[in-house]
Design an enzyme around this catalytic site. Sequence first.
Site, short mmCIF file in Angstrom:
data_model
loop_
_atom_site.label_atom_id
_atom_site.label_comp_id
_atom_site.label_asym_id
_atom_site.label_seq_id
_atom_site.Cartn_x
_atom_site.Cartn_y
_atom_site.Cartn_z
CB SER A 105 17.50 -53.27 -2.59
OG SER A 105 17.52 -51.93 -2.30
CG MET B 63 23.94 -45.42 -0.03
SD MET B 63 22.79 -44.56 -1.31
CE MET B 63 21.94 -46.11 -1.87
CG PHE C 276 21.24 -42.46 -7.10
CD1 PHE C 276 20.59 -41.53 -6.18
CD2 PHE C 276 22.52 -42.18 -7.24
CE1 PHE C 276 21.49 -40.24 -5.64
CE2 PHE C 276 23.38 -40.98 -6.93
CZ PHE C 276 22.54 -40.13 -6.18
CG ASP D 90 22.77 -54.05 -5.32
OD1 ASP D 90 21.70 -53.61 -5.75
OD2 ASP D 90 23.37 -53.80 -4.38
N GLY E 222 15.16 -53.77 -6.08
CA GLY E 222 14.68 -52.90 -5.33
C GLY E 222 13.32 -52.36 -6.16
C1 DX5 Z 1 22.37 -49.17 -5.57
C2 DX5 Z 1 21.84 -49.86 -4.35
C3 DX5 Z 1 20.78 -51.17 -4.91
C4 DX5 Z 1 19.59 -50.55 -5.05
C5 DX5 Z 1 19.08 -51.47 -6.28
O1 DX5 Z 1 23.28 -48.09 -5.10
O2 DX5 Z 1 23.10 -50.73 -3.99
O3 DX5 Z 1 20.75 -52.23 -3.68
O4 DX5 Z 1 18.64 -50.35 -4.30
O5 DX5 Z 1 17.83 -50.81 -6.78
P1 DX5 Z 1 17.16 -51.24 -8.14
O6 DX5 Z 1 16.99 -52.69 -8.08
O7 DX5 Z 1 16.07 -50.45 -8.43
O8 DX5 Z 1 18.22 -50.91 -9.15
ZN ZN Z 2 22.72 -52.53 -2.71
#
Ligand code: DX5
Ligand code: ZN
Length: 229
Positions: A6, A35, A144, A177, A199
């Site tokens: 991500s 977003m 986030f 996710d 991410g």
């Molecule tokens: C959150 C996003 C994720 C986010 C995951 O709202 O949809 O894709 O980037 O990030 P990590 O892996 O750091 O939780």
């Molecule tokens: Zn995501």
Amino acid sequence: MKIAPSILSADFLQLGAQVSEALEAGVRRIHIDVMDGHFVPNLSMGPLVVAALRPLAERAGAVLEVHLMIADPDRYLDAFSRAGATAMTVHVEACPHLHRTVAAIRSLAAQPGVAINPATPIAALDEILPDVDVALLMSVDPGFGGQAFIAGTIDKVARLRAELRRRRLDHVEIEVDGGVGAENIAALAEAGMTIAVCGTSVFDPHAPVATNIRSLRVACGLHAFSQES
Ligand code: DX5
Ligand code: ZN
């Protein structure tokens, strides 16, 4: 099991280089979080970022997946398709006419995915499962990067995988996710996850992107290098 980095957690001054590094490490799915400040409290990126990454993805034969955390996503499907998105995931919670939305994604020759928030039961996916390529289970409330993984998601994955098996829909990918890292990726894969969105665990600046990807693979007993599909 595939890893979908991500880019929300990437270093935006080095975005091209970081995505290239992930592709060189064998990743073939790049996750782009969109977003709108309405469906989720945060603002992030749109079709321009997809278009910028398109040449890298095309060269590698990789999927560019947009995770649409936006109200009324139907308004933007064409724009993301034109920009180069080849997979588009929408939220059950944001789509009153979900069947129509999924059909619209399919008609744009993109892989349709449907996501549910942590507090939404998997029963919300019941009617749409035969029409999707990807069921995405959020393991944090969206908005986030870097949030703590909600542990109950492992059991949710197992229940959804059993349901897919029962209905002979084993081809549907289960994507997870939020907060996925070396400490939970093996349990999620064991439960039936086939795509891990990562991410912070991929773009953790303490180590190179390729090293982080290798660590995630090793954590689930996979070979450190593999060319994913
Ligand atoms: C959150 C996003 C994720 C986010 C995951 O709202 O949809 O894709 O980037 O990030 P990590 O892996 O750091 O939780
Ligand atoms: Zn995501």
